[in-house]
Design an enzyme around this catalytic site. Structure first.
Site, PDB file in Angstrom:
ATOM      1  N   HIS A  59       8.107  11.697  10.733  1.00  0.00           N
ATOM      2  CA  HIS A  59       6.801  12.182  11.227  1.00  0.00           C
ATOM      3  C   HIS A  59       5.678  11.895  10.219  1.00  0.00           C
ATOM      4  O   HIS A  59       4.688  12.614  10.172  1.00  0.00           O
ATOM      5  CB  HIS A  59       6.839  13.689  11.522  1.00  0.00           C
ATOM      6  CG  HIS A  59       8.003  14.115  12.361  1.00  0.00           C
ATOM      7  ND1 HIS A  59       7.954  14.180  13.735  1.00  0.00           N
ATOM      8  CD2 HIS A  59       9.259  14.480  12.013  1.00  0.00           C
ATOM      9  CE1 HIS A  59       9.140  14.579  14.193  1.00  0.00           C
ATOM     10  NE2 HIS A  59       9.949  14.748  13.172  1.00  0.00           N
ATOM     11  N   LYS A  93     -13.399  -3.672  -2.489  1.00  0.00           N
ATOM     12  CA  LYS A  93     -12.346  -3.637  -1.472  1.00  0.00           C
ATOM     13  C   LYS A  93     -11.205  -4.629  -1.703  1.00  0.00           C
ATOM     14  O   LYS A  93     -11.411  -5.750  -2.135  1.00  0.00           O
ATOM     15  CB  LYS A  93     -12.951  -3.926  -0.084  1.00  0.00           C
ATOM     16  CG  LYS A  93     -13.850  -2.828   0.405  1.00  0.00           C
ATOM     17  CD  LYS A  93     -13.069  -1.624   0.880  1.00  0.00           C
ATOM     18  CE  LYS A  93     -12.766  -1.752   2.355  1.00  0.00           C
ATOM     19  NZ  LYS A  93     -11.890  -0.686   2.789  1.00  0.00           N
ATOM     20  N   ASN A 102      -8.321  -5.413   0.932  1.00  0.00           N
ATOM     21  CA  ASN A 102      -7.797  -5.071   2.266  1.00  0.00           C
ATOM     22  C   ASN A 102      -6.554  -5.897   2.607  1.00  0.00           C
ATOM     23  O   ASN A 102      -6.453  -7.064   2.236  1.00  0.00           O
ATOM     24  CB  ASN A 102      -8.855  -5.340   3.340  1.00  0.00           C
ATOM     25  CG  ASN A 102     -10.071  -4.452   3.176  1.00  0.00           C
ATOM     26  OD1 ASN A 102      -9.967  -3.344   2.649  1.00  0.00           O
ATOM     27  ND2 ASN A 102     -11.231  -4.933   3.592  1.00  0.00           N
ATOM     28  N   SER A 158     -14.422  -7.381   1.029  1.00  0.00           N
ATOM     29  CA  SER A 158     -15.483  -7.037   1.978  1.00  0.00           C
ATOM     30  C   SER A 158     -16.742  -7.831   1.653  1.00  0.00           C
ATOM     31  O   SER A 158     -16.975  -8.189   0.494  1.00  0.00           O
ATOM     32  CB  SER A 158     -15.762  -5.540   1.874  1.00  0.00           C
ATOM     33  OG  SER A 158     -17.067  -5.245   2.281  1.00  0.00           O
ATOM     34  N   GLU A 203      -2.645  -6.696   8.756  1.00  0.00           N
ATOM     35  CA  GLU A 203      -3.340  -6.213   9.964  1.00  0.00           C
ATOM     36  C   GLU A 203      -3.287  -7.267  11.068  1.00  0.00           C
ATOM     37  O   GLU A 203      -3.090  -6.964  12.235  1.00  0.00           O
ATOM     38  CB  GLU A 203      -4.796  -5.855   9.633  1.00  0.00           C
ATOM     39  CG  GLU A 203      -4.894  -4.614   8.747  1.00  0.00           C
ATOM     40  CD  GLU A 203      -6.274  -4.436   8.129  1.00  0.00           C
ATOM     41  OE1 GLU A 203      -7.257  -4.989   8.648  1.00  0.00           O
ATOM     42  OE2 GLU A 203      -6.356  -3.738   7.101  1.00  0.00           O
TER      43      GLU A 203
END
Ligand code: ARG
Length: 489
Positions: free
Chosen positions: A150, A277, A279, A271, A284
């Site tokens: 969970h 940043k 990322n 970014s 993704e």
């Protein structure tokens, strides 16, 4: 070229709308090879004369070297190639190439020739990725981390155990893909448009030349079935779904809040405005592309659903989703391997987070069970204990006899002193040394699991390499035979 019945060409917009020549770029070579096998069979069975056959084989061989441009003037690659042959050799000779064959068995053949190579390539890269996962697990069999259910901390675990869980999922993906190959590797050529042909063709000859395992016996089935495509798309959907879950874990674990791992700079983006940043765009994109692969699967299933029997042009639309899923899966697996190889694992952070929470709760409860306390009672005692520690904002190990008094009220045998003794005896290491159950995070189990999988991977590598080489050799040998036949004249 096929419009013998009509006096007018297909309306220009209709042709643009229906032509598949752009998508067919991926199967031009297979189409040429398939045509050569067909012509060789026609010649060997005295269906077309030797002279014409050789001329056609030579012209097809030359086409292999030519960079054929997408040509929207034609319905598809089959019409394009036949037209090029007829333009070159004249209809008297070139017009014999399509004897006893239809585009319906031809396209099914081309798809199968391409797909059997794709599935092999996918398996080949997949086993490489699994190998990297197992080797990384081997380096991390002492890397303690929290395990989650969970997305809440659950038990103390090992990073190796996590990595092996995905190695096992991917091994199942491999098994499924590997087994699907036999259903792809069947020869449909010689089925004609749907019901066969009166020409004395030899279907087995082509099957053998192109190294298919067997014939698809029913010509209706052979020309209209695309279940092998849906199977592949379903399997790539499962595979990509597995990968996407790993991608998601890595994205979460790369956040400053978790900071368990870090991707090498070359696999991250930054970014345009926030200079700090880092990322995980690649992961993704893998997550996003998984949706495209699932969409491709649904797209093809929907095309096939309720389609009347026999060939229908709807089937042409399965090519784009098929090419797309193949490309995405192969690329994703390849890139994932590189990400894993360069992954920065923050072992001390994983460990410190593991010791901060109440992750040894189950170990404490099980230690009580070993002192003859019923599990449910032990669960109540430790649950209470955790609540006390939580309210006092202390780790379990810092609790005093006085503070834990209330937690043992459920059991007469369990004194606060015994409980303190047990709490102090349970450490991250003891938790993992005592985890003896088969397949668990225990130190001993990890050693065993890694060894077993390292052995397994060797035989997997051997069998996929063998299969890939068989196909490569078959195509090379066939091309050599064609060249020999041509040169003999
Ligand atoms: N371009 C077609 C496809 O990709 C080939 C088969 C065409 N057959 C036909 N009868 N129009 O599916």
């Amino acid at each position: 070229m096929y419009r013998s019945r009509f006096n007018v060409d297909l309306n220009k917009y209709s042709l643009d709308y229906t032509s598949s020549t752009t998508d067919d770029a991926a199967i031009i070579l297979y189409d040429i090879i398939g045509s050569q096998a067909h012509v060789l069979m026609l010649y060997k069975n005295n269906i077309i004369p030797k002279n014409d056959s050789i001329k056609i084989l030579i012209a097809l061989e030359e086409l292999k070297k030519l960079k054929i441009k997408n040509n929207l003037k034609y319905d598809d690659v089959h019409e394009l190639i036949e037209s090029m042959i007829i333009n070159k050799l004249g209809i008297k000779c070139g017009g014999k190439m399509h004897t006893g064959r239809s585009r319906n068995d031809q396209i099914s053949l081309d798809l199968r020739l391409k797909l059997r190579e794709d599935v092999n390539m996918l398996c080949f890269y997949l086993i490489d990725l699994i190998d990297v996962l197992i080797l990384l697990a081997n380096k991390n069999k002492r890397t303690i981390m929290p395990l989650y259910t969970h997305l809440q901390q659950a038990q103390i675990g090992l990073f190796s155990h996590y990595l092996l869980s995905y190695a096992d999922s991917l091994l199942r993906d491999f098994d499924r893909l590997y087994a699907s190959y036999d259903r792809i590797n069947e020869c449909p050529l010689g089925s004609g448009p749907i019901g066969g042909t009166s020409m004395p063709i030899d279907r087995k000859f082509i099957m053998k030349k192109l190294k298919f395992k067997k014939l698809i016996s029913n010509s209706i089935d052979a020309t209209s079935t695309r279940d092998f495509v849906v199977e592949y798309l379903s399997l790539t959907s499962i595979l990509m779904t597995n990968i996407s879950r790993m991608a998601e874990d890595f994205i979460i674990w790369s956040t400053s809040e978790f900071s368990f791992i870090e991707l090498a700079d070359e696999f991250t983006s930054t970014s345009s405005i926030m200079p700090q940043k880092k990322n995980c765009d690649v992961l993704e994109i893998a997550r996003g592309k998984t949706s495209c692969v699932i969409g491709n699967n649904i797209c093809v299933l929907t095309i096939l659903k309720s389609l009347p029997s026999g060939y229908n042009r709807d089937l042409q639309e399965i090519k784009k989703p098929l090419w797309s899923s193949s490309e995405i899966s192969i690329q994703t697996i390849f890139i994932f391997k590189m990400i894993l190889k360069s992954l920065i694992i923050k072992k001390s952070r994983m460990r410190s987070i593991s010791s901060e929470g109440y992750l040894t709760s189950l170990d404490i409860a099980e230690a009580l069970v070993k002192k003859k306390i019923a599990f449910r009672t032990a669960h109540k005692i430790v649950g209470k204990l955790v609540q006390i520690a939580y309210e006092l904002n202390k780790p379990l190990s810092k609790l005093t006899v006085n503070e834990i008094k209330n937690s043992v009220e459920h059991d007469n045998h369990c004194t606060p002193e015994l409980l303190i003794k047990i709490i102090n005896s349970v450490t991250l290491e003891s938790s993992l040394s005592n985890r003896m159950s088969y397949g668990s995070s225990g130190f001993y189990e990890q050693e065993k699991m890694i060894d077993e999988r390292l052995k397994k991977i060797k035989s997997y590598k051997l069998k996929i390499n063998k299969r890939r080489n068989e196909i490569k050799d078959a195509i090379t040998n066939f091309s050599a035979e064609i060249k020999k036949t041509i040169n003999r004249v």
